[in-house]
Design an enzyme around this catalytic site. Structure first.
Site, short mmCIF file in Angstrom:
data_model
loop_
_atom_site.label_atom_id
_atom_site.label_comp_id
_atom_site.label_asym_id
_atom_site.label_seq_id
_atom_site.Cartn_x
_atom_site.Cartn_y
_atom_site.Cartn_z
N LYS A 56 0.83 -1.21 0.00
CA LYS A 56 0.00 0.00 0.00
C LYS A 56 0.86 1.26 0.00
O LYS A 56 0.66 2.17 -0.80
CB LYS A 56 -0.93 0.02 1.23
N ARG B 235 10.97 -0.76 11.15
CA ARG B 235 9.92 -0.64 12.16
C ARG B 235 10.06 -1.71 13.23
O ARG B 235 10.30 -2.87 12.93
CB ARG B 235 8.55 -0.73 11.50
N ARG C 154 -0.96 -8.98 13.48
CA ARG C 154 -1.44 -7.99 12.50
C ARG C 154 -2.22 -8.65 11.38
O ARG C 154 -3.23 -8.12 10.91
CB ARG C 154 -0.24 -7.19 11.95
P1 ADP Z 1 1.09 -1.87 7.64
O1 ADP Z 1 1.39 -0.91 6.53
O2 ADP Z 1 2.18 -2.87 7.85
O3 ADP Z 1 -0.27 -2.47 7.51
P2 ADP Z 1 0.63 0.46 9.28
O4 ADP Z 1 1.84 1.30 9.22
O5 ADP Z 1 -0.53 0.83 8.42
O6 ADP Z 1 1.06 -1.05 9.00
O7 ADP Z 1 0.09 0.38 10.77
C1 ADP Z 1 0.94 0.09 11.86
C2 ADP Z 1 0.11 -0.08 13.12
O8 ADP Z 1 -0.57 1.16 13.41
C3 ADP Z 1 -1.01 -1.11 13.03
O9 ADP Z 1 -0.54 -2.43 13.33
C4 ADP Z 1 -1.99 -0.58 14.09
O10 ADP Z 1 -1.55 -0.88 15.40
C5 ADP Z 1 -1.87 0.93 13.91
N1 ADP Z 1 -2.85 1.47 12.92
C6 ADP Z 1 -2.58 2.06 11.74
N2 ADP Z 1 -3.70 2.45 11.11
C7 ADP Z 1 -4.73 2.08 11.93
C8 ADP Z 1 -6.15 2.17 11.84
N3 ADP Z 1 -6.76 2.73 10.78
N4 ADP Z 1 -6.88 1.65 12.86
C9 ADP Z 1 -6.30 1.09 13.94
N5 ADP Z 1 -4.97 0.96 14.09
C10 ADP Z 1 -4.18 1.46 13.09
P1 ADP Z 2 2.17 -1.88 3.21
O1 ADP Z 2 2.18 -0.36 3.18
O2 ADP Z 2 0.95 -2.44 2.56
O3 ADP Z 2 2.36 -2.43 4.59
P2 ADP Z 2 4.74 -1.67 1.82
O4 ADP Z 2 4.42 -0.79 0.66
O5 ADP Z 2 5.49 -1.09 2.94
O6 ADP Z 2 3.38 -2.40 2.34
O7 ADP Z 2 5.53 -2.94 1.24
C1 ADP Z 2 6.04 -3.95 2.11
C2 ADP Z 2 7.44 -4.36 1.64
O8 ADP Z 2 7.33 -5.10 0.41
C3 ADP Z 2 8.37 -3.21 1.35
O9 ADP Z 2 9.68 -3.60 1.74
C4 ADP Z 2 8.28 -3.01 -0.17
O10 ADP Z 2 9.50 -2.51 -0.72
C5 ADP Z 2 8.02 -4.43 -0.65
N1 ADP Z 2 7.07 -4.50 -1.80
C6 ADP Z 2 6.03 -3.70 -2.06
N2 ADP Z 2 5.37 -4.10 -3.19
C7 ADP Z 2 6.03 -5.20 -3.63
C8 ADP Z 2 5.84 -6.08 -4.75
N3 ADP Z 2 4.82 -5.90 -5.61
N4 ADP Z 2 6.70 -7.10 -4.90
C9 ADP Z 2 7.72 -7.29 -4.01
N5 ADP Z 2 7.96 -6.50 -2.94
C10 ADP Z 2 7.11 -5.46 -2.74
#
Ligand code: ADP
Ligand code: ADP
Ligand code: ZN
Length: 218
Positions: free
Chosen positions: A13, A161, A172
């Protein structure tokens, strides 16, 4: 254009939101990044969210709805925004709907990024990002073009992170399947949902999303 990127942790994302921000001039709103800044600054919200985030659970809906409500009111969102990580529960989606309706705004598209659970663990365990601009990288799948230098901003500081560890990832993923996946039928019912294959390469996913965005309003 107002978009939601919906998908499990590690789906890509943030990676695609950054591309959309740079390519389409939309504001990239990551609730995870907002919460991490709140934790770093030691604010009241940060103090309440810290332990919850470290466990991989969800922060309460009232905090999240208030946080995003304040953010989408800022001027950089006037041309449109990309929500990355919000909404994550049906209550948050309902809160967003009523906030947007009050302002005469609406959602154009909800883009589901579908990725297998096994691939998510691999993505999360190799993830790091630029401290200055948030651009995301991966130890194997996406290294900076010049070692140690951010492609987007030239920054040279990167971070990993605390919650990107195998134990927290399980919690998660469970939170995604239990609390966030119900948003898929919620948006599908109103014809707003488009699904892309998040298992494809970063460039291929980018093209799939561009095709959805260029198809315009629902
Ligand atoms: P990822 O991209 O790996 O899904 P995020 O950076 O979006 O993780 O979120 C990290 C953490 O922040 C989540 O595991 C949760 O604890 C909190 N968080 C983020 N967005 C939300 C939301 N919309 N509602 C509740 N918790 C959230
Ligand atoms: P999210 O915001 O959904 O948690 P990220 O954008 O941070 O996910 O992506 C998670 C990890 O996977 C990052 O290290 C990113 O560079 C890698 N990544 C993202 N998209 C792809 C893809 N299509 N194929 C392989 N690796 C990816
Ligand atoms: Zn950068």
């Amino acid at each position: 254009m107002n978009l939601i990127l919906l998908g499990p942790p590690g789906a890509g994302k943030g990676t695609q939101a950054k591309e959309l921000e740079e390519g389409h001039g939309l504001a990239w709103l990551s609730t995870g990044d907002m919460l991490r800044s709140a934790v770093a600054s030691g604010s009241e919200i940060g103090r309440r969210a810290k332990a919850v985030m470290e466990r991989g659970e969800l922060v309460s809906d009232d905090i999240m709805i208030a946080m995003i409500g304040e953010r989408i009111g800022r001027s950089d969102c006037a041309r449109g925004f990309i929500l990355d990580g919000f909404p994550r529960t049906v209550a948050q989606a309902e809160g967003l709907d009523s906030m947007l309706a009050q302002e005469g705004r609406s959602l154009d598209r909800v883009i589901e990024m579908r990725v297998d659970d096994d691939a998510l663990v691999d993505r999360i365990s190799g993830r790091f990002s630029c401290t200055a601009c948030g651009a995301g990288y991966h130890d194997r799948h996406r290294r900076p073009r010049i070692e140690g230098v951010c492609d987007s901003c030239g920054g040279t500081e990167f971070s990993r992170r605390k919650d990107d560890n195998a134990e927290t990832v399980k919690t998660r993923l469970a939170a995604y399947h239990d609390q966030t996946a119900p948003l898929l039928p919620y948006y599908r019912k109103r014809g707003a949902l488009a699904t892309v294959d998040g298992m494809a390469s970063i460039d291929e996913v980018k093209q799939q999303i561009a095709a959805v965005v260029e198809a315009g309003d629902v």
